[in-house]
Design a protein around this motif. Structure first.
Motif, PDB file in Angstrom:
ATOM      1  N   ASN A   1      37.575  30.143  36.269  1.00  0.00           N
ATOM      2  CA  ASN A   1      36.465  30.664  35.478  1.00  0.00           C
ATOM      3  C   ASN A   1      35.320  31.174  36.356  1.00  0.00           C
ATOM      4  OD1 ASN A   1      37.101  30.069  32.483  1.00  0.00           O
ATOM      5  ND2 ASN A   1      37.616  28.147  33.498  1.00  0.00           N
ATOM      6  N   GLY A   2      35.091  30.501  37.495  1.00  0.00           N
ATOM      7  CA  GLY A   2      34.048  30.982  38.408  1.00  0.00           C
ATOM      8  C   GLY A   2      34.361  32.366  38.935  1.00  0.00           C
ATOM      9  N   PHE A   3      35.620  32.575  39.332  1.00  0.00           N
ATOM     10  CA  PHE A   3      36.018  33.893  39.824  1.00  0.00           C
ATOM     11  C   PHE A   3      36.004  34.921  38.698  1.00  0.00           C
ATOM     12  CE2 PHE A   3      39.219  37.053  41.184  1.00  0.00           C
ATOM     13  CZ  PHE A   3      38.609  37.469  42.364  1.00  0.00           C
ATOM     14  N   SER A   4      36.382  34.517  37.494  1.00  0.00           N
ATOM     15  CA  SER A   4      36.370  35.434  36.342  1.00  0.00           C
ATOM     16  C   SER A   4      34.946  35.891  36.038  1.00  0.00           C
ATOM     17  CB  SER A   4      36.981  34.753  35.119  1.00  0.00           C
ATOM     18  OG  SER A   4      38.330  34.423  35.336  1.00  0.00           O
ATOM     19  N   ILE A   5      33.990  34.962  36.102  1.00  0.00           N
ATOM     20  CA  ILE A   5      32.583  35.325  35.883  1.00  0.00           C
ATOM     21  C   ILE A   5      32.131  36.353  36.917  1.00  0.00           C
ATOM     22  CG2 ILE A   5      30.202  34.446  35.940  1.00  0.00           C
ATOM     23  CD1 ILE A   5      31.317  31.795  34.841  1.00  0.00           C
ATOM     24  N   TYR A   6      32.538  36.120  38.177  1.00  0.00           N
ATOM     25  CA  TYR A   6      32.193  37.059  39.251  1.00  0.00           C
ATOM     26  C   TYR A   6      32.771  38.445  38.975  1.00  0.00           C
ATOM     27  CZ  TYR A   6      32.031  39.130  43.917  1.00  0.00           C
ATOM     28  OH  TYR A   6      31.815  39.973  44.980  1.00  0.00           O
ATOM     29  N   VAL A   7      34.009  38.494  38.503  1.00  0.00           N
ATOM     30  CA  VAL A   7      34.656  39.771  38.198  1.00  0.00           C
ATOM     31  C   VAL A   7      33.952  40.471  37.042  1.00  0.00           C
ATOM     32  CG1 VAL A   7      36.782  40.862  37.353  1.00  0.00           C
ATOM     33  CG2 VAL A   7      36.908  39.046  39.069  1.00  0.00           C
TER      34      VAL A   7
ATOM     35  N   VAL B   1      34.332  43.219  24.173  1.00  0.00           N
ATOM     36  CA  VAL B   1      35.373  42.235  24.494  1.00  0.00           C
ATOM     37  C   VAL B   1      35.011  41.467  25.759  1.00  0.00           C
ATOM     38  CG1 VAL B   1      37.773  41.974  25.263  1.00  0.00           C
ATOM     39  CG2 VAL B   1      37.244  43.448  23.315  1.00  0.00           C
ATOM     40  N   ASN B   2      34.526  42.191  26.772  1.00  0.00           N
ATOM     41  CA  ASN B   2      34.135  41.540  28.021  1.00  0.00           C
ATOM     42  C   ASN B   2      32.930  40.628  27.843  1.00  0.00           C
ATOM     43  OD1 ASN B   2      36.204  42.798  29.300  1.00  0.00           O
ATOM     44  ND2 ASN B   2      34.950  44.195  30.500  1.00  0.00           N
ATOM     45  N   VAL B   3      32.053  40.964  26.904  1.00  0.00           N
ATOM     46  CA  VAL B   3      30.890  40.118  26.629  1.00  0.00           C
ATOM     47  C   VAL B   3      31.345  38.761  26.097  1.00  0.00           C
ATOM     48  CG1 VAL B   3      28.832  39.840  25.191  1.00  0.00           C
ATOM     49  CG2 VAL B   3      29.332  42.057  26.231  1.00  0.00           C
ATOM     50  N   PHE B   4      32.284  38.773  25.139  1.00  0.00           N
ATOM     51  CA  PHE B   4      32.800  37.512  24.584  1.00  0.00           C
ATOM     52  C   PHE B   4      33.561  36.717  25.644  1.00  0.00           C
ATOM     53  CE2 PHE B   4      32.567  40.156  20.649  1.00  0.00           C
ATOM     54  CZ  PHE B   4      31.609  39.399  20.000  1.00  0.00           C
ATOM     55  N   MET B   5      34.337  37.413  26.463  1.00  0.00           N
ATOM     56  CA  MET B   5      35.098  36.731  27.508  1.00  0.00           C
ATOM     57  C   MET B   5      34.168  36.139  28.565  1.00  0.00           C
ATOM     58  SD  MET B   5      38.517  39.040  28.121  1.00  0.00           S
ATOM     59  CE  MET B   5      39.807  39.123  26.864  1.00  0.00           C
ATOM     60  N   LEU B   6      33.099  36.852  28.888  1.00  0.00           N
ATOM     61  CA  LEU B   6      32.124  36.340  29.860  1.00  0.00           C
ATOM     62  C   LEU B   6      31.468  35.063  29.343  1.00  0.00           C
ATOM     63  CD1 LEU B   6      30.349  36.530  32.395  1.00  0.00           C
ATOM     64  CD2 LEU B   6      28.857  38.097  31.134  1.00  0.00           C
TER      65      LEU B   6
ATOM     66  N   LEU C   1      43.499  27.638  30.729  1.00  0.00           N
ATOM     67  CA  LEU C   1      44.318  28.697  30.127  1.00  0.00           C
ATOM     68  C   LEU C   1      43.537  29.971  29.851  1.00  0.00           C
ATOM     69  CD1 LEU C   1      46.412  26.567  27.583  1.00  0.00           C
ATOM     70  CD2 LEU C   1      47.066  27.318  29.874  1.00  0.00           C
ATOM     71  N   ASN C   2      42.235  29.841  29.645  1.00  0.00           N
ATOM     72  CA  ASN C   2      41.436  31.018  29.303  1.00  0.00           C
ATOM     73  C   ASN C   2      41.442  32.111  30.376  1.00  0.00           C
ATOM     74  OD1 ASN C   2      40.698  30.104  26.741  1.00  0.00           O
ATOM     75  ND2 ASN C   2      38.949  28.955  27.527  1.00  0.00           N
ATOM     76  N   PRO C   3      41.442  31.782  31.695  1.00  0.00           N
ATOM     77  CA  PRO C   3      41.532  32.863  32.690  1.00  0.00           C
ATOM     78  C   PRO C   3      42.769  33.740  32.543  1.00  0.00           C
ATOM     79  CG  PRO C   3      40.776  30.853  33.746  1.00  0.00           C
ATOM     80  CD  PRO C   3      41.143  30.478  32.333  1.00  0.00           C
ATOM     81  N   LEU C   4      43.868  33.185  31.991  1.00  0.00           N
ATOM     82  CA  LEU C   4      45.048  34.005  31.730  1.00  0.00           C
ATOM     83  C   LEU C   4      44.741  35.067  30.681  1.00  0.00           C
ATOM     84  CD1 LEU C   4      47.762  31.190  31.567  1.00  0.00           C
ATOM     85  CD2 LEU C   4      47.219  32.682  33.506  1.00  0.00           C
ATOM     86  N   LEU C   5      43.920  34.700  29.713  1.00  0.00           N
ATOM     87  CA  LEU C   5      43.504  35.648  28.679  1.00  0.00           C
ATOM     88  C   LEU C   5      42.711  36.795  29.295  1.00  0.00           C
ATOM     89  CD1 LEU C   5      43.162  36.313  25.600  1.00  0.00           C
ATOM     90  CD2 LEU C   5      41.062  34.971  25.687  1.00  0.00           C
ATOM     91  N   TYR C   6      41.797  36.481  30.209  1.00  0.00           N
ATOM     92  CA  TYR C   6      40.991  37.522  30.848  1.00  0.00           C
ATOM     93  C   TYR C   6      41.870  38.499  31.621  1.00  0.00           C
ATOM     94  CZ  TYR C   6      37.780  33.563  30.209  1.00  0.00           C
ATOM     95  OH  TYR C   6      37.091  32.488  29.716  1.00  0.00           O
TER      96      TYR C   6
END
Length: 345
Positions: free
Chosen positions: A57-63, A74-79, A301-306
């Protein structure tokens, strides 16, 4: 002496359904406890979830925060979902330490209050972010032009703010339950059994509003997307991609619901319904412990969704890796030139 012992207030981990052991007259030793099971199970599971969830999740936030030519709702909700998961995983080492010390809390009363609060804020904010994300995907796919205002970035941020406020406000009662001194140990994540009626009421409200309603909406989205895919043949490749991403989003969300949230809500409700003074159901108690860990594992599991369903997530990731490679080449080039020059000399 026995009467005095029975009259003492008993505690069990009702906020998270982590039974702490209650008297069982059928036991030969007159006690019922799963402390050893929790001591062996929770620390390992929580630390694994902490490492994977924090990194993912930390790396996903950075991305997500990297500047890119196109951003979507969509990216707003995922963030926001990634931020919720990251904040929760940061509390897991404290939980692991608590069980390693055989249910003895050393971090103070305020930190204890935050533990249960963070668990439920993350769980129900994740449920609603996943649900809203699936609905937005469905609307953008089936009615891409009629509902542009609903799927705008500004509307997404407003909706995320509303979800945060509602979930945090509805969970504020958990902040009233702090640590409790019991002999030489300090208990945390536990409530007085005298509040069992209130807990049952809270559980039914959370079950209906926090899980069943979002789950029904998610299931309806899945069926409608399948219907839309079967009903007409979409000629444009771009629309095919949007249909595919919508379907992937809802499928991953359903898997997370069925694997992480459904078992916990079923076992939590069953545990409260079956709970009685002076009874012990160790198998049920252990099952609740396992399902609570599954509920916490949704953060992994959520990073797989991103990655598989995020808008431009793969493109942003490639851009980051390309920048990293270019930066590495930039710094390594002078070193290579120097080595070449030294070799010639």
């Amino acid at each position: 002496i026995e009467k005095k012992l029975l009259s003492l207030p008993r505690f069990t981990s009702m906020p998270e359904m982590e039974p702490n052991g209650t008297f069982d007259s059928s036991n030969s030793n007159g006690s019922c406890t799963i402390e050893n099971f929790k001591k062996d199970f929770y620390p390992i599971v929580y630390l694994v979830i902490f490492v994977w969830g924090t990194l993912g999740n930390g790396f996903s936030i950075y991305v997500f925060l990297q500047s890119y030519k196109k951003s979507t709702s969509v990216n707003v909700f995922m963030l926001n979902l990634a931020i919720s998961d990251f904040l929760f995983t940061s509390t897991l080492p404290f939980r692991a330490d608590y069980y390693i010390r055989s249910s003895n809390w050393i971090f103070g009363d305020l930190a204890c209050r935050i533990m249960s609060y963070s668990m439920y804020v993350n769980m129900y904010s994740s449920i609603y972010f996943l649900t809203v994300l699936s609905i937005v995907r469905f609307l953008a796919t089936v009615h891409p032009f009629r509902l542009l205002h609903v799927t705008s970035i500004k509307s997404a941020w407003i909706l995320c703010g509303i979800i945060w406020i509602l979930i945090m406000a509805s969970s504020v009662m958990l902040l009233k339950n702090g640590s409790e001194q019991k002999g030489s140990a300090v208990l945390c994540l536990e409530l007085n059994i005298n509040k069992i009626v209130k807990l049952k009421t809270m559980n039914y409200i959370a079950l209906v509003m926090g899980f069943l309603l979002p789950f029904c909406m998610l299931s309806i989205c899945y069926l409608l997307i399948i219907r839309a895919l079967l009903k007409v043949e979409v000629p444009e490749s771009g629309l095919r991609v949007s249909h595919k991403k919508a379907l992937i989003t809802v499928i991953i969300a359903l898997i997370i619901f069925l694997l992480c949230f459904l078992p916990y809500h079923i076992l939590r409700t069953l545990h409260l319904m079956e709970w009685k003074v002076n009874t012990c159901k160790e198998d049920l108690h252990k099952a609740v412990v396992v399902t609570l860990a599954l509920a916490a594992a949704n953060t992994c599991l959520n990073p797989l969704l991103y990655y598989f369903a995020g808008e431009n997530f793969k493109d942003r990731l490639r851009l980051i890796l390309r920048k990293g490679k270019a930066q590495k080449t930039k710094y390594s080039l002078p070193v290579c030139m120097w080595l070449k020059r030294e070799t010639q000399i």
